[in-house]
Design an enzyme around this catalytic site. Structure first.
Site, PDB file in Angstrom:
ATOM      1  N   CYS A 112      24.258  -4.942 -11.205  1.00 41.17           N
ATOM      2  CA  CYS A 112      25.356  -5.928 -11.170  1.00 41.17           C
ATOM      3  C   CYS A 112      26.578  -5.450 -10.382  1.00 41.17           C
ATOM      4  CB  CYS A 112      25.771  -6.306 -12.577  1.00 41.17           C
ATOM      5  SG  CYS A 112      24.445  -7.091 -13.494  1.00 41.17           S
ATOM      6  N   HIS A 249      33.226  -9.243 -12.771  1.00 44.17           N
ATOM      7  CA  HIS A 249      31.800  -9.539 -12.956  1.00 44.17           C
ATOM      8  C   HIS A 249      31.676 -10.442 -14.182  1.00 44.17           C
ATOM      9  CE1 HIS A 249      27.575  -9.330 -13.351  1.00 44.17           C
ATOM     10  NE2 HIS A 249      27.544  -8.450 -14.326  1.00 44.17           N
ATOM     11  N   ASN A 279      25.220 -14.781 -16.030  1.00 40.90           N
ATOM     12  CA  ASN A 279      25.345 -13.511 -15.306  1.00 40.90           C
ATOM     13  C   ASN A 279      24.424 -13.558 -14.081  1.00 40.90           C
ATOM     14  OD1 ASN A 279      25.196 -10.899 -14.361  1.00 40.90           O
ATOM     15  ND2 ASN A 279      24.951  -9.954 -16.369  1.00 40.90           N
TER      16      ASN A 279
HETATM   17  N1  ACO Z   1      20.121 -16.311 -30.143  1.00 40.86           N
HETATM   18  C1  ACO Z   1      20.291 -16.094 -31.457  1.00 40.86           C
HETATM   19  N2  ACO Z   1      20.326 -14.865 -31.988  1.00 40.86           N
HETATM   20  C2  ACO Z   1      20.174 -13.822 -31.157  1.00 40.86           C
HETATM   21  C3  ACO Z   1      19.984 -13.979 -29.765  1.00 40.86           C
HETATM   22  C4  ACO Z   1      19.967 -15.298 -29.270  1.00 40.86           C
HETATM   23  N3  ACO Z   1      19.807 -15.570 -27.956  1.00 40.86           N
HETATM   24  N4  ACO Z   1      19.877 -12.764 -29.193  1.00 40.86           N
HETATM   25  C5  ACO Z   1      19.997 -11.875 -30.170  1.00 40.86           C
HETATM   26  N5  ACO Z   1      20.169 -12.494 -31.362  1.00 40.86           N
HETATM   27  C6  ACO Z   1      20.348 -11.901 -32.696  1.00 40.86           C
HETATM   28  C7  ACO Z   1      19.835 -10.482 -32.760  1.00 40.86           C
HETATM   29  O1  ACO Z   1      18.443 -10.471 -33.030  1.00 40.86           O
HETATM   30  C8  ACO Z   1      20.655  -9.909 -33.895  1.00 40.86           C
HETATM   31  O2  ACO Z   1      20.096 -10.335 -35.115  1.00 40.86           O
HETATM   32  P1  ACO Z   1      20.073  -9.344 -36.403  1.00 40.86           P
HETATM   33  O3  ACO Z   1      21.512  -9.065 -36.707  1.00 40.86           O
HETATM   34  O4  ACO Z   1      19.379 -10.176 -37.427  1.00 40.86           O
HETATM   35  O5  ACO Z   1      19.327  -8.130 -35.949  1.00 40.86           O
HETATM   36  C9  ACO Z   1      22.011 -10.602 -33.746  1.00 40.86           C
HETATM   37  O6  ACO Z   1      21.745 -11.795 -32.967  1.00 40.86           O
HETATM   38  C10 ACO Z   1      23.059  -9.756 -33.065  1.00 40.86           C
HETATM   39  O7  ACO Z   1      22.515  -9.172 -31.866  1.00 40.86           O
HETATM   40  P2  ACO Z   1      23.351  -8.235 -30.927  1.00 40.86           P
HETATM   41  O8  ACO Z   1      22.487  -7.810 -29.781  1.00 40.86           O
HETATM   42  O9  ACO Z   1      24.001  -7.168 -31.755  1.00 40.86           O
HETATM   43  O10 ACO Z   1      24.477  -9.249 -30.422  1.00 40.86           O
HETATM   44  P3  ACO Z   1      25.776  -8.986 -29.572  1.00 40.86           P
HETATM   45  O11 ACO Z   1      26.955  -9.544 -30.250  1.00 40.86           O
HETATM   46  O12 ACO Z   1      25.873  -7.551 -29.093  1.00 40.86           O
HETATM   47  O13 ACO Z   1      25.543  -9.917 -28.293  1.00 40.86           O
HETATM   48  C11 ACO Z   1      24.927  -9.699 -25.978  1.00 40.86           C
HETATM   49  C12 ACO Z   1      24.439  -9.665 -27.446  1.00 40.86           C
HETATM   50  C13 ACO Z   1      25.398 -11.091 -25.694  1.00 40.86           C
HETATM   51  C14 ACO Z   1      23.735  -9.348 -25.097  1.00 40.86           C
HETATM   52  C15 ACO Z   1      26.081  -8.712 -25.747  1.00 40.86           C
HETATM   53  O14 ACO Z   1      25.775  -7.483 -26.352  1.00 40.86           O
HETATM   54  C16 ACO Z   1      26.406  -8.469 -24.294  1.00 40.86           C
HETATM   55  O15 ACO Z   1      26.865  -9.347 -23.591  1.00 40.86           O
HETATM   56  N6  ACO Z   1      26.217  -7.234 -23.827  1.00 40.86           N
HETATM   57  C17 ACO Z   1      26.604  -6.838 -22.473  1.00 40.86           C
HETATM   58  C18 ACO Z   1      25.690  -7.365 -21.421  1.00 40.86           C
HETATM   59  C19 ACO Z   1      26.162  -6.867 -20.065  1.00 40.86           C
HETATM   60  O16 ACO Z   1      27.347  -6.773 -19.801  1.00 40.86           O
HETATM   61  N7  ACO Z   1      25.285  -6.484 -19.196  1.00 40.86           N
HETATM   62  C20 ACO Z   1      25.779  -5.861 -17.969  1.00 40.86           C
HETATM   63  C21 ACO Z   1      25.211  -6.264 -16.805  1.00 40.86           C
HETATM   64  S1  ACO Z   1      23.490  -6.626 -16.860  1.00 40.86           S
HETATM   65  C22 ACO Z   1      22.771  -5.826 -15.487  1.00 40.86           C
HETATM   66  O17 ACO Z   1      23.330  -4.971 -14.894  1.00 40.86           O
HETATM   67  C23 ACO Z   1      21.384  -6.229 -15.122  1.00 40.86           C
END
Ligand code: ACO
Length: 322
Positions: A112, A249, A279
């Site tokens: 990214c 980003h 993204n």
């Molecule tokens: N819908 C519903 N529930 C979901 C989903 C979904 N799409 N995805 C995950 N959950 C659930 C999980 O299973 C988990 O359930 P549990 O508590 O029963 O285990 C719960 O939701 C919380 O999951 P987390 O992964 O802890 O959620 P978080 O608040 O961290 O959000 C997210 C996830 C959106 C991916 C976030 O962590 C994020 O944006 N991270 C950064 C991503 C990023 O910046 N990437 C960089 C670039 S990517 C690249 O370079 C290719």
């Protein structure tokens, strides 16, 4: 000598997938996606179209906005993680489409952060007088390397392309760029399936998809992007108030808000497209820049801070006077 952005362009595919569409396909909800990420919809490239197709649209728009023709382009620096072919590289394929043969054309892979990396490289070529005009592209078809049944990644990513034209200038222009990488975090975000792993791009083996430890990446992004913002200001002896626009980003609204807070910038001074684009990896910063320029918010002379973080991890920033 500086390099200056003299034109921006972007392209988004016609197919739009909303959170409600995803609700029909997997165990997720519009409310979960919006609250955790800020994303409402994303564009997906149709079968039969490619990364370079999008890059060509974005590049022609940027070149037209610069008041140039493709033949004026002397170099192409193309950030992507999802190229059409292993080789010729995407920069060369784009060069042939545009008909600006002869100068250097290459693709650069930094997930990214790819556009910030590609911009920093092209800036150095222009500054040192190697070329007068460079095309910098970020184009990505992440939908093709994301498991569309995995709710932890499928909801996040979209496809698109953005481009800028740089020209040599005695006035800034790009003031400074700051690139970083730390491979000790390689396990937090990755995609297997490279050619030396046995699968060619476009022919992914079962299970070769983007994997991400979302919450760890989230925390790391807030820390490292905050740090690079401080580094950028300090390197130029600037106060936070000098920044007119943050062009971040677009991975997650909460990460964008955290960086804006670090800069004491109101969200009204941040270009946010994550709700409409998701993204788009290397495309996200030039796409957001083009949106801000074309809707008239970003004006000539404004001070912009661009930043991104991606798999690797790689991260970086660019400070520029538009
Ligand atoms: N819908 C519903 N529930 C979901 C989903 C979904 N799409 N995805 C995950 N959950 C659930 C999980 O299973 C988990 O359930 P549990 O508590 O029963 O285990 C719960 O939701 C919380 O999951 P987390 O992964 O802890 O959620 P978080 O608040 O961290 O959000 C997210 C996830 C959106 C991916 C976030 O962590 C994020 O944006 N991270 C950064 C991503 C990023 O910046 N990437 C960089 C670039 S990517 C690249 O370079 C290719």
């Amino acid at each position: 000598m500086f390099s200056r952005i003299i034109g921006t362009g972007s392209y988004l595919p016609d197919i739009v997938v909303t959170n409600f569409d995803l609700e029909q396909r997997m165990d997720t909800s519009d409310i979960w996606i919006r609250e955790r990420t800020g994303i409402e919809r994303r564009h997906i490239l149709p079968e039969g179209q490619s990364n370079v197709d999008m890059a060509e649209h974005a590049s022609r728009a940027a070149i037209a906005a610069a008041g140039l023709t493709p033949r004026d382009i002397e170099m192409i620096s193309y950030g992507t993680t999802t190229p059409d072919l292993i080789f010729p590289n995407a920069g060369v394929l784009l060069q042939d489409r545009l008909g600006c043969h002869g100068g250097p054309a290459f693709a650069l892979e930094a997930a990214c952060s790819g556009f910030i990396y590609a911009l920093a490289v092209a800036d150095k070529f222009v500054r040192t007088g190697s070329v007068r005009r460079a095309l910098v592209v970020g184009s990505e078809v992440l939908s093709r390397i994301v498991d569309q049944n995995d709710r932890s990644t499928a909801i996040l990513f979209g496809d698109g392309a953005g481009a800028v034209v740089l020209e040599a200038s005695e006035q800034p222009g790009i003031i400074s760029t700051h690139l970083h990488a730390d491979g000790s975090y390689k396990h937090l975000m990755y995609c297997t399936g490279g050619p030396s792993h046995g699968a060619a791009p476009g022919a992914m083996a079962a299970g070769d998809f983007v994997r991400m430890a979302g919450s760890e990446v989230f925390k790391l992004a807030v820390t490292l992007l905050g740090r690079v913002v401080d580094e950028t200001l300090a390197a130029n002896g600037l106060q936070k108030a000098a920044i007119d626009w943050l062009v971040p980003h677009q991975a997650n609204m909460r990460i964008i808000q955290a960086v804006a807070k670090k800069l004491s910038l109101p969200m009204a001074r941040v270009i946010v497209t994550v709700q409409d684009h998701g993204n788009t990896s290397t495309a996200s910063v030039p796409l957001a820049l083009d949106v801000g320029v074309r809707d008239g918010r970003i004006k000539r002379g404004d001070m912009l801070l661009l930043e991104a973080l991606g798999g690797g991890v790689t991260w970086g920033s660019a400070l520029l006077r538009y």
